[in-house]
Design a protein around this motif. Structure first.
Motif, PDB file in Angstrom:
ATOM      1  N   ILE A 168       0.881  -1.162   0.000  1.00  0.00           N
ATOM      2  CA  ILE A 168       0.000   0.000   0.000  1.00  0.00           C
ATOM      3  C   ILE A 168       0.925   1.219   0.000  1.00  0.00           C
ATOM      4  N   GLN A 169       1.233   1.706  -1.199  1.00  0.00           N
ATOM      5  CA  GLN A 169       2.202   2.786  -1.326  1.00  0.00           C
ATOM      6  C   GLN A 169       1.772   4.046  -0.585  1.00  0.00           C
ATOM      7  N   ASP A 170       0.477   4.300  -0.496  1.00  0.00           N
ATOM      8  CA  ASP A 170      -0.009   5.497   0.203  1.00  0.00           C
ATOM      9  C   ASP A 170       0.332   5.483   1.695  1.00  0.00           C
ATOM     10  N   LYS A 171       0.523   4.284   2.251  1.00  0.00           N
ATOM     11  CA  LYS A 171       0.857   4.173   3.672  1.00  0.00           C
ATOM     12  C   LYS A 171       2.365   4.205   3.926  1.00  0.00           C
ATOM     13  N   CYS A 172       3.147   3.906   2.910  1.00  0.00           N
ATOM     14  CA  CYS A 172       4.602   3.782   3.056  1.00  0.00           C
ATOM     15  C   CYS A 172       5.222   5.100   3.515  1.00  0.00           C
ATOM     16  N   ALA A 189       9.350 -16.795   2.047  1.00  0.00           N
ATOM     17  CA  ALA A 189       8.322 -16.445   3.028  1.00  0.00           C
ATOM     18  C   ALA A 189       8.895 -15.878   4.327  1.00  0.00           C
ATOM     19  N   PRO A 190       9.937 -16.463   4.912  1.00  0.00           N
ATOM     20  CA  PRO A 190      10.446 -15.905   6.178  1.00  0.00           C
ATOM     21  C   PRO A 190      10.922 -14.457   6.050  1.00  0.00           C
ATOM     22  N   GLU A 191      11.649 -14.160   4.965  1.00  0.00           N
ATOM     23  CA  GLU A 191      12.126 -12.791   4.773  1.00  0.00           C
ATOM     24  C   GLU A 191      10.974 -11.821   4.518  1.00  0.00           C
ATOM     25  N   ILE A 192       9.988 -12.266   3.760  1.00  0.00           N
ATOM     26  CA  ILE A 192       8.851 -11.401   3.432  1.00  0.00           C
ATOM     27  C   ILE A 192       8.008 -11.139   4.675  1.00  0.00           C
ATOM     28  N   ARG A 193       7.780 -12.166   5.468  1.00  0.00           N
ATOM     29  CA  ARG A 193       7.031 -11.973   6.725  1.00  0.00           C
ATOM     30  C   ARG A 193       7.789 -11.024   7.655  1.00  0.00           C
ATOM     31  N   LYS A 194       9.118 -11.152   7.689  1.00  0.00           N
ATOM     32  CA  LYS A 194       9.928 -10.253   8.510  1.00  0.00           C
ATOM     33  C   LYS A 194       9.798  -8.818   8.011  1.00  0.00           C
ATOM     34  N   ALA A 195       9.841  -8.635   6.695  1.00  0.00           N
ATOM     35  CA  ALA A 195       9.700  -7.297   6.116  1.00  0.00           C
ATOM     36  C   ALA A 195       8.358  -6.681   6.502  1.00  0.00           C
ATOM     37  N   ALA A 196       7.301  -7.469   6.413  1.00  0.00           N
ATOM     38  CA  ALA A 196       5.965  -6.971   6.771  1.00  0.00           C
ATOM     39  C   ALA A 196       5.899  -6.611   8.251  1.00  0.00           C
ATOM     40  N   LYS A 197       6.533  -7.427   9.079  1.00  0.00           N
ATOM     41  CA  LYS A 197       6.523  -7.172  10.527  1.00  0.00           C
ATOM     42  C   LYS A 197       7.325  -5.914  10.884  1.00  0.00           C
ATOM     43  N   LEU A 198       8.427  -5.695  10.185  1.00  0.00           N
ATOM     44  CA  LEU A 198       9.291  -4.549  10.469  1.00  0.00           C
ATOM     45  C   LEU A 198       8.755  -3.230   9.925  1.00  0.00           C
ATOM     46  N   CYS A 199       7.824  -3.294   8.992  1.00  0.00           N
ATOM     47  CA  CYS A 199       7.307  -2.070   8.361  1.00  0.00           C
ATOM     48  C   CYS A 199       6.575  -1.211   9.390  1.00  0.00           C
ATOM     49  N   PRO A 200       7.089  -0.006   9.676  1.00  0.00           N
ATOM     50  CA  PRO A 200       6.459   0.834  10.692  1.00  0.00           C
ATOM     51  C   PRO A 200       5.081   1.353  10.276  1.00  0.00           C
ATOM     52  N   ALA A 201       4.814   1.372   8.974  1.00  0.00           N
ATOM     53  CA  ALA A 201       3.521   1.876   8.483  1.00  0.00           C
ATOM     54  C   ALA A 201       2.532   0.747   8.189  1.00  0.00           C
ATOM     55  N   MET A 202       2.973  -0.502   8.369  1.00  0.00           N
ATOM     56  CA  MET A 202       2.142  -1.677   8.061  1.00  0.00           C
ATOM     57  C   MET A 202       1.608  -1.593   6.629  1.00  0.00           C
ATOM     58  N   ALA A 203       2.503  -1.265   5.697  1.00  0.00           N
ATOM     59  CA  ALA A 203       2.128  -1.078   4.298  1.00  0.00           C
ATOM     60  C   ALA A 203       2.304  -2.336   3.448  1.00  0.00           C
ATOM     61  N   ILE A 204       2.679  -3.457   4.062  1.00  0.00           N
ATOM     62  CA  ILE A 204       2.918  -4.689   3.339  1.00  0.00           C
ATOM     63  C   ILE A 204       1.906  -5.738   3.789  1.00  0.00           C
ATOM     64  N   LEU A 205       1.190  -6.285   2.817  1.00  0.00           N
ATOM     65  CA  LEU A 205       0.219  -7.343   3.084  1.00  0.00           C
ATOM     66  C   LEU A 205       0.742  -8.636   2.476  1.00  0.00           C
ATOM     67  N   VAL A 206       0.686  -9.713   3.262  1.00  0.00           N
ATOM     68  CA  VAL A 206       1.168 -11.014   2.797  1.00  0.00           C
ATOM     69  C   VAL A 206       0.068 -12.036   2.998  1.00  0.00           C
ATOM     70  N   GLU A 207      -0.259 -12.744   1.930  1.00  0.00           N
ATOM     71  CA  GLU A 207      -1.236 -13.831   2.005  1.00  0.00           C
ATOM     72  C   GLU A 207      -0.552 -15.122   1.592  1.00  0.00           C
ATOM     73  N   GLU A 208      -0.783 -16.164   2.353  1.00  0.00           N
ATOM     74  CA  GLU A 208      -0.253 -17.473   2.014  1.00  0.00           C
ATOM     75  C   GLU A 208      -1.417 -18.399   1.714  1.00  0.00           C
ATOM     76  N   SER A 209      -1.255 -19.201   0.664  1.00  0.00           N
ATOM     77  CA  SER A 209      -2.309 -20.159   0.330  1.00  0.00           C
ATOM     78  C   SER A 209      -1.717 -21.517   0.030  1.00  0.00           C
TER      79      SER A 209
END
Length: 68
Positions: free
Chosen positions: A9-13, A48-68
């Protein structure tokens, strides 16, 4: 094997860059303002581990990750 779907979500970044440090194969930043750019919206599940870490570290919570 599962699949990952990554959305930003670039608007939140806020341009902190934590995502780039955590998963440089998936995220980058625009030169002009530091806003996140998604390099791979359908990355290999092995990232997945690196991407989940990136989402967790994002201070603006601008990264959404879905696993299927």
């Amino acid at each position: 094997m599962g699949k990952l779907k990554v959305e930003i979500i670039q608007d939140k970044c806020v341009g902190a860059g934590q995502c780039v440090f955590a998963a440089p194969d998936v995220f980058d930043q625009r030169e002009e303002d530091g806003i996140v750019v998604l390099l791979d919206d359908d990355p290999d599940i092995s990232k997945a581990p690196e991407i989940r870490k990136a989402a967790k570290l994002c201070p603006a919570m601008a990264i959404l990750v879905e696993e299927s």
